[in-house]
Write a protein that holds these residues in place. Structure first.
Motif, short mmCIF file in Angstrom:
data_model
loop_
_atom_site.label_atom_id
_atom_site.label_comp_id
_atom_site.label_asym_id
_atom_site.label_seq_id
_atom_site.Cartn_x
_atom_site.Cartn_y
_atom_site.Cartn_z
N ILE A 21 116.00 5.86 119.35
CA ILE A 21 117.52 6.12 119.17
C ILE A 21 118.02 6.97 120.39
N SER A 22 118.98 6.55 121.12
CA SER A 22 119.46 7.22 122.43
C SER A 22 120.64 8.17 121.77
N LEU A 23 120.34 9.40 121.81
CA LEU A 23 121.28 10.57 121.43
C LEU A 23 122.34 10.70 122.03
N THR A 24 122.35 10.40 123.44
CA THR A 24 123.54 10.59 124.40
C THR A 24 123.32 9.65 125.49
N GLU A 25 124.63 9.34 126.20
CA GLU A 25 124.57 8.67 127.55
C GLU A 25 124.53 9.64 128.49
N HIS A 26 124.65 10.98 128.43
CA HIS A 26 124.76 12.11 129.44
C HIS A 26 123.39 12.44 129.98
N CYS A 27 123.10 12.78 131.23
CA CYS A 27 121.74 13.02 131.81
C CYS A 27 122.17 13.99 132.91
N MET A 49 127.85 8.04 117.99
CA MET A 49 127.32 8.34 116.72
C MET A 49 127.26 10.06 116.61
N THR A 50 127.88 10.39 115.30
CA THR A 50 127.68 11.72 115.25
C THR A 50 126.23 12.14 114.69
N ALA A 51 125.90 13.27 114.57
CA ALA A 51 124.52 13.46 113.82
C ALA A 51 124.37 13.03 112.70
N ASP A 52 125.20 13.21 111.79
CA ASP A 52 125.23 12.62 110.46
C ASP A 52 125.06 11.10 110.45
N GLU A 53 125.60 10.04 111.45
CA GLU A 53 125.43 8.84 111.40
C GLU A 53 124.24 8.51 111.90
N HIS A 56 122.03 8.91 108.96
CA HIS A 56 122.22 7.96 108.15
C HIS A 56 121.35 6.56 108.51
N ILE A 57 121.56 6.33 109.59
CA ILE A 57 121.02 4.92 110.04
C ILE A 57 119.64 5.15 110.35
N ALA A 58 118.98 6.28 110.75
CA ALA A 58 117.52 6.45 110.87
C ALA A 58 117.11 6.21 109.50
N GLN A 59 117.62 7.04 108.65
CA GLN A 59 117.00 6.84 107.23
C GLN A 59 116.98 5.26 106.39
N THR A 60 118.20 4.54 106.98
CA THR A 60 118.25 3.36 106.55
C THR A 60 116.95 2.24 107.25
N THR A 282 124.62 -5.65 118.57
CA THR A 282 125.57 -5.62 117.38
C THR A 282 125.75 -4.25 117.26
N PRO A 283 127.19 -3.98 117.12
CA PRO A 283 127.84 -2.64 116.68
C PRO A 283 127.61 -2.36 115.14
N LEU A 284 127.29 -1.26 115.04
CA LEU A 284 127.03 -0.85 113.84
C LEU A 284 128.20 0.20 112.96
N LEU A 285 128.72 1.05 114.00
CA LEU A 285 129.41 2.21 113.55
C LEU A 285 130.84 1.65 112.75
N GLU A 286 131.44 0.75 113.46
CA GLU A 286 132.76 0.28 112.53
C GLU A 286 132.33 -0.13 111.16
N THR A 287 131.41 -0.80 111.01
CA THR A 287 130.88 -1.08 109.58
C THR A 287 130.53 0.09 108.66
N LEU A 288 129.55 0.89 109.21
CA LEU A 288 129.29 2.06 108.64
C LEU A 288 130.38 3.10 107.96
N ARG A 289 131.40 3.09 109.20
CA ARG A 289 132.56 4.23 108.90
C ARG A 289 133.31 3.44 107.87
N SER A 290 133.44 2.20 107.63
CA SER A 290 134.15 1.56 106.57
C SER A 290 133.52 1.64 105.17
N GLY A 291 132.34 2.08 105.15
CA GLY A 291 131.66 2.20 103.95
C GLY A 291 130.64 1.23 103.49
N ALA A 292 130.70 -0.04 104.48
CA ALA A 292 130.09 -1.07 104.07
C ALA A 292 128.62 -1.03 104.42
N SER A 293 127.64 -1.94 103.86
CA SER A 293 126.28 -1.86 104.64
C SER A 293 126.07 -2.56 105.69
N ILE A 294 125.27 -1.79 106.46
CA ILE A 294 124.78 -2.38 107.61
C ILE A 294 123.68 -3.26 107.57
#
Length: 335
Positions: A21-27, A49-53, A56-60, A282-294
């Motif tokens: 998991i990449s936490l940030t693009e900053h360095c 990604m927010t921390a909650d996202e 959520h994805i990690a738990q998935t 494969t983008p996950l955020l739009e689907t995740l934020r819509s409440g649909a299954s990733i």
């Protein structure tokens, strides 16, 4: 294993139980092989990604059978809420670790311990302060070396990631190996890989065979022992007889390990990348934020994985920059 574990299998039967998991693009560094000199266009914050996202994805993925999570960046520790994310991920019951450039490690020792992190990979491509300045475009060698010593003092297992490049640091191979004589660390020599903006060409590559030949031609290092590799290991592991530490070679270009790959990557902007060399995501955020299954997206991503290096299955393809210039810079992938 969960009965949904098949979602983490690709078309070649490889099961992916290791999530990076990449936490940030900053360095806080500007390493030449990782990012263009002019930097990169950073993703706007609303698209990250927010921390909650992240949780959520990690738990998935953990529910699907992931057993190991590695945090990367950019530099993961520059994210303002890195400590709270590390604490939360430490509660998922997986083997949690991270790769860092080492600059901020002294601020996170207690966080690492509380989250159950016992091993840290630290990127360091030279033992020369001047060369460090050249490659990172920053002057922080002393702080990094101090933090390497600090990690060892606190009994963390330390691996040093060394990207080798001809004309820059291939003359330090023996110096890095010498570190393992009295220190129980592992040196990981990594073949220079092609990414967008890092000016890759084969002439800069120090190959797996060349590294071993360098060692075998030196009297002090001729007693090289081949160690057992862990399942799914990306590295070929060795040590010098009688030395406290060890070394390994990650030969992604000349001797790839794709047949046993178990890794999947999640970028800071919430996209799945099934191979470091892959041009597709494969983008996950739009689907995740819509409440649909990733879950369908995860399965689709893994089912599209190539058998070898994102489709770069022929050495001649490394001569065609069009095939790897479409890939992100390493800093935007997360390693």
């Amino acid at each position: 294993m969960n009965n949904q574990t098949h979602l983490l299998q690709d078309a070649f039967g490889r099961t992916h139980d290791y999530l990076r998991i990449s936490l940030t693009e900053h360095c806080n560094l500007r390493c030449t092989y990782c990012m263009p000199a002019e930097g990169i266009q950073l993703t706007p914050k609303p698209h990250l990604m927010t921390a909650d996202e992240i949780l959520h994805i990690a738990q998935t993925f953990v529910n699907l059978g992931v057993r190991k999570i590695r945090l990367t960046g950019g530099e993961p520790l520059v994210r303002k809420d890195a400590a709270s994310i590390i604490h939360a991920l430490g509660k998922l019951g997986v083997h949690l670790t991270l790769t860092t450039n080492g600059l901020l490690v002294h601020e996170f020792i207690d966080t690492f311990k509380q989250a159950g992190i016992s091993a840290v990979n630290l990127s360091l491509d030279t033992l020369s302060a001047e060369k460090y300045r050249q490659i990172t475009r920053r002057n922080h060698f002393a702080q990094v070396w101090s933090n390497i010593e600090l990690l060892q003092q606190h009994s963390f297992r330390v691996k040093l990631n060394v990207v080798l490049m001809k004309g820059f640091n291939e003359d330090e191979i023996l110096d890095f190996i010498a570190l393992t004589q009295h220190q129980n660390i592992q040196i990981r020599f990594i073949e220079f890989m092609p990414f967008n903006g890092n000016e890759w060409d084969r002439s800069k590559l120090v190959s797996y065979a060349e590294i071993l030949e360098t060692l075998r031609s030196h009297d002090d290092f001729h007693q090289i022992e081949r160690l057992d590799d862990a399942p799914h290991d990306t590295a070929k592991n060795y040590k010098i007889a009688g030395y406290a530490g060890s070394f390994a070679i990650i030969s992604s270009v000349t001797n790839p390990f794709c047949s046993t790959c178990n890794r999947i990557r999640l970028t800071a902007d919430g996209k799945l990348k099934n191979c470091l060399f892959s041009n597709t995501e494969t983008p996950l955020l739009e689907t995740l934020r819509s409440g649909a299954s990733i879950l369908p997206l995860i399965e689709q991503n893994l089912r599209s994985k190539f058998p070898v290096r994102g489709g770069m299955d022929d050495d001649r393809k490394f001569e065609n920059p069009d095939l790897f210039s479409q890939n992100r810079s390493m800093i935007a992938i997360g390693g």
